[in-house]
Write a protein that holds these residues in place. Sequence first.
Motif, PDB file in Angstrom:
ATOM      1  N   ARG A  55      -8.413  -2.305 -52.919  1.00 50.87           N
ATOM      2  CA  ARG A  55      -6.959  -2.338 -53.130  1.00 50.87           C
ATOM      3  C   ARG A  55      -6.282  -1.140 -52.478  1.00 50.87           C
ATOM      4  N   GLU A  56      -6.921   0.028 -52.569  1.00 49.61           N
ATOM      5  CA  GLU A  56      -6.350   1.228 -51.951  1.00 49.61           C
ATOM      6  C   GLU A  56      -6.272   1.075 -50.437  1.00 49.61           C
ATOM      7  N   VAL A  57      -7.309   0.514 -49.847  1.00 51.31           N
ATOM      8  CA  VAL A  57      -7.326   0.328 -48.390  1.00 51.31           C
ATOM      9  C   VAL A  57      -6.246  -0.663 -47.976  1.00 51.31           C
ATOM     10  N   ILE A  58      -6.135  -1.775 -48.676  1.00 53.38           N
ATOM     11  CA  ILE A  58      -5.139  -2.791 -48.339  1.00 53.38           C
ATOM     12  C   ILE A  58      -3.733  -2.237 -48.518  1.00 53.38           C
ATOM     13  N   ALA A  59      -3.522  -1.461 -49.569  1.00 55.18           N
ATOM     14  CA  ALA A  59      -2.213  -0.843 -49.782  1.00 55.18           C
ATOM     15  C   ALA A  59      -1.870   0.124 -48.650  1.00 55.18           C
ATOM     16  N   ALA A  60      -2.854   0.881 -48.190  1.00 54.40           N
ATOM     17  CA  ALA A  60      -2.624   1.825 -47.098  1.00 54.40           C
ATOM     18  C   ALA A  60      -2.247   1.104 -45.800  1.00 54.40           C
ATOM     19  N   CYS A  61      -2.793  -0.079 -45.609  1.00 57.43           N
ATOM     20  CA  CYS A  61      -2.454  -0.851 -44.404  1.00 57.43           C
ATOM     21  C   CYS A  61      -1.007  -1.320 -44.447  1.00 57.43           C
ATOM     22  N   ASP A  62      -0.490  -1.600 -45.641  1.00 57.76           N
ATOM     23  CA  ASP A  62       0.904  -2.018 -45.792  1.00 57.76           C
ATOM     24  C   ASP A  62       1.253  -3.140 -44.809  1.00 57.76           C
ATOM     25  N   ALA A  63       0.393  -4.139 -44.768  1.00 59.18           N
ATOM     26  CA  ALA A  63       0.570  -5.258 -43.830  1.00 59.18           C
ATOM     27  C   ALA A  63       1.338  -6.376 -44.521  1.00 59.18           C
ATOM     28  N   THR A  64       2.577  -6.550 -44.137  1.00 58.80           N
ATOM     29  CA  THR A  64       3.400  -7.584 -44.737  1.00 58.80           C
ATOM     30  C   THR A  64       3.153  -8.925 -44.058  1.00 58.80           C
ATOM     31  N   ASP A  65       3.710  -9.954 -44.647  1.00 53.96           N
ATOM     32  CA  ASP A  65       3.520 -11.321 -44.182  1.00 53.96           C
ATOM     33  C   ASP A  65       3.823 -11.455 -42.688  1.00 53.96           C
ATOM     34  N   ALA A  66       2.901 -12.099 -41.976  1.00 51.69           N
ATOM     35  CA  ALA A  66       3.042 -12.434 -40.550  1.00 51.69           C
ATOM     36  C   ALA A  66       2.815 -11.257 -39.602  1.00 51.69           C
ATOM     37  N   MET A  67       2.480 -10.072 -40.111  1.00 49.73           N
ATOM     38  CA  MET A  67       2.122  -8.973 -39.213  1.00 49.73           C
ATOM     39  C   MET A  67       0.812  -9.283 -38.495  1.00 49.73           C
ATOM     40  N   THR A  68       0.656  -8.731 -37.301  1.00 55.38           N
ATOM     41  CA  THR A  68      -0.604  -8.850 -36.569  1.00 55.38           C
ATOM     42  C   THR A  68      -1.459  -7.624 -36.863  1.00 55.38           C
ATOM     43  N   VAL A  69      -2.717  -7.870 -37.211  1.00 56.78           N
ATOM     44  CA  VAL A  69      -3.619  -6.792 -37.619  1.00 56.78           C
ATOM     45  C   VAL A  69      -4.930  -6.922 -36.855  1.00 56.78           C
ATOM     46  N   LEU A  70      -5.465  -5.785 -36.419  1.00 55.39           N
ATOM     47  CA  LEU A  70      -6.798  -5.740 -35.824  1.00 55.39           C
ATOM     48  C   LEU A  70      -7.696  -4.901 -36.726  1.00 55.39           C
ATOM     49  N   ASP A  71      -8.827  -5.489 -37.123  1.00 55.83           N
ATOM     50  CA  ASP A  71      -9.844  -4.782 -37.897  1.00 55.83           C
ATOM     51  C   ASP A  71     -10.991  -4.455 -36.946  1.00 55.83           C
ATOM     52  N   VAL A  72     -11.171  -3.175 -36.680  1.00 59.16           N
ATOM     53  CA  VAL A  72     -12.168  -2.695 -35.716  1.00 59.16           C
ATOM     54  C   VAL A  72     -13.462  -2.370 -36.455  1.00 59.16           C
ATOM     55  N   ALA A  73     -14.597  -2.861 -35.904  1.00 56.40           N
ATOM     56  CA  ALA A  73     -15.898  -2.687 -36.564  1.00 56.40           C
ATOM     57  C   ALA A  73     -15.829  -3.266 -37.970  1.00 56.40           C
ATOM     58  N   CYS A  74     -15.510  -4.550 -38.037  1.00 57.94           N
ATOM     59  CA  CYS A  74     -15.150  -5.211 -39.294  1.00 57.94           C
ATOM     60  C   CYS A  74     -16.317  -5.472 -40.221  1.00 57.94           C
ATOM     61  N   GLY A  75     -17.568  -5.338 -39.734  1.00 58.00           N
ATOM     62  CA  GLY A  75     -18.712  -5.613 -40.597  1.00 58.00           C
ATOM     63  C   GLY A  75     -18.666  -7.037 -41.120  1.00 58.00           C
ATOM     64  N   PRO A  76     -18.909  -7.234 -42.420  1.00 55.24           N
ATOM     65  CA  PRO A  76     -18.940  -8.592 -42.971  1.00 55.24           C
ATOM     66  C   PRO A  76     -17.561  -9.166 -43.275  1.00 55.24           C
ATOM     67  N   GLY A  77     -16.501  -8.557 -42.769  1.00 58.54           N
ATOM     68  CA  GLY A  77     -15.176  -9.147 -42.843  1.00 58.54           C
ATOM     69  C   GLY A  77     -14.441  -8.978 -44.154  1.00 58.54           C
ATOM     70  N   ILE A  78     -14.842  -8.013 -44.964  1.00 55.14           N
ATOM     71  CA  ILE A  78     -14.240  -7.855 -46.293  1.00 55.14           C
ATOM     72  C   ILE A  78     -12.776  -7.440 -46.187  1.00 55.14           C
ATOM     73  N   VAL A  79     -12.487  -6.419 -45.393  1.00 60.22           N
ATOM     74  CA  VAL A  79     -11.106  -5.965 -45.229  1.00 60.22           C
ATOM     75  C   VAL A  79     -10.290  -7.010 -44.481  1.00 60.22           C
ATOM     76  N   ALA A  80     -10.857  -7.586 -43.429  1.00 56.12           N
ATOM     77  CA  ALA A  80     -10.141  -8.598 -42.641  1.00 56.12           C
ATOM     78  C   ALA A  80      -9.707  -9.769 -43.507  1.00 56.12           C
ATOM     79  N   CYS A  81     -10.604 -10.254 -44.343  1.00 55.79           N
ATOM     80  CA  CYS A  81     -10.275 -11.396 -45.208  1.00 55.79           C
ATOM     81  C   CYS A  81      -9.226 -11.018 -46.245  1.00 55.79           C
ATOM     82  N   ALA A  82      -9.336  -9.804 -46.798  1.00 54.72           N
ATOM     83  CA  ALA A  82      -8.355  -9.361 -47.791  1.00 54.72           C
ATOM     84  C   ALA A  82      -6.967  -9.245 -47.182  1.00 54.72           C
TER      85      ALA A  82
END
Length: 256
Positions: free
Chosen positions: A36-63
């Motif tokens: 939750r802290e990581v997602i809050a720090a990203c502050d990615a609102t609806d429809a923003m474009t996001v790149l997750d670098v070295a995403c591993g198993p996709g946990i942050v990307a999916c969230a």
Amino acid sequence: MSDSYTPHNQRIIDQFTRWAKPFAELPIHAEAESLREVIAACDATDAMTVLDVACGPGIVACALAQQGAHVTAIDLTPAMIEQATSRAAHSEIAVTFQVGDARNLSFQTGIFDRVVTRYSFHHMEDPRAVLAEMIRVCRPGGRLIVVDATPAPEAQAGYDQAEKLRDPSHTSALTVSQLLSLGHEAGLSHVLTSQYRLESRLEDQVVPEDWSTLKAMFLEDIAGGQDRLGMGAWQADDGIRFHFPISIVVWTKLEH
């Protein structure tokens, strides 16, 4: 051998191919409060474009995708991309996953609103170059988020010693000051720094052949009482436990 497949990159691929499934399934990587802290720090609102670098198993990307962001995620290790793709499909989440090298991102300049990486910088031989690529693909005014282990300066050498034994693809975990300096040198505007600790059991984080050496190292650190490894290790009923010291650093890319 291509530029992407340096000897060090091959160590990363070897390590995370072997660890892909257990890594993806370890509860610590999806621990709710820290995520939750990581997602809050990203502050990615609806429809923003996001790149997750070295995403591993996709946990942050999916969230992030669950928040409504349009997420693209890359990782050097094909086995990790397989785990990430499976996670997204199981949850019916739309994320674009692809194999890619963080040092040479295959995207146009300035196309992402947010660029994030979690638990990756300590694997990078040249984190400055990786950050430069993250900055390049981020739009002016966009946000860059780096989440990684940040040992105290006096414990950095001990922390790295233990981590290199546990994970041969580890290079060096930066201190908070070193990480902040990278952003300052790159001309980024600092937004926030926050910290949390992740508790883990040592035996869950190491392959059997390295267990005895690491156990002895941690027991010596516990007995000495000096926390030379910077992980606050202790002997619990179920084995040796310790904390990963994690920092979230957020910058914005200045508009020119």
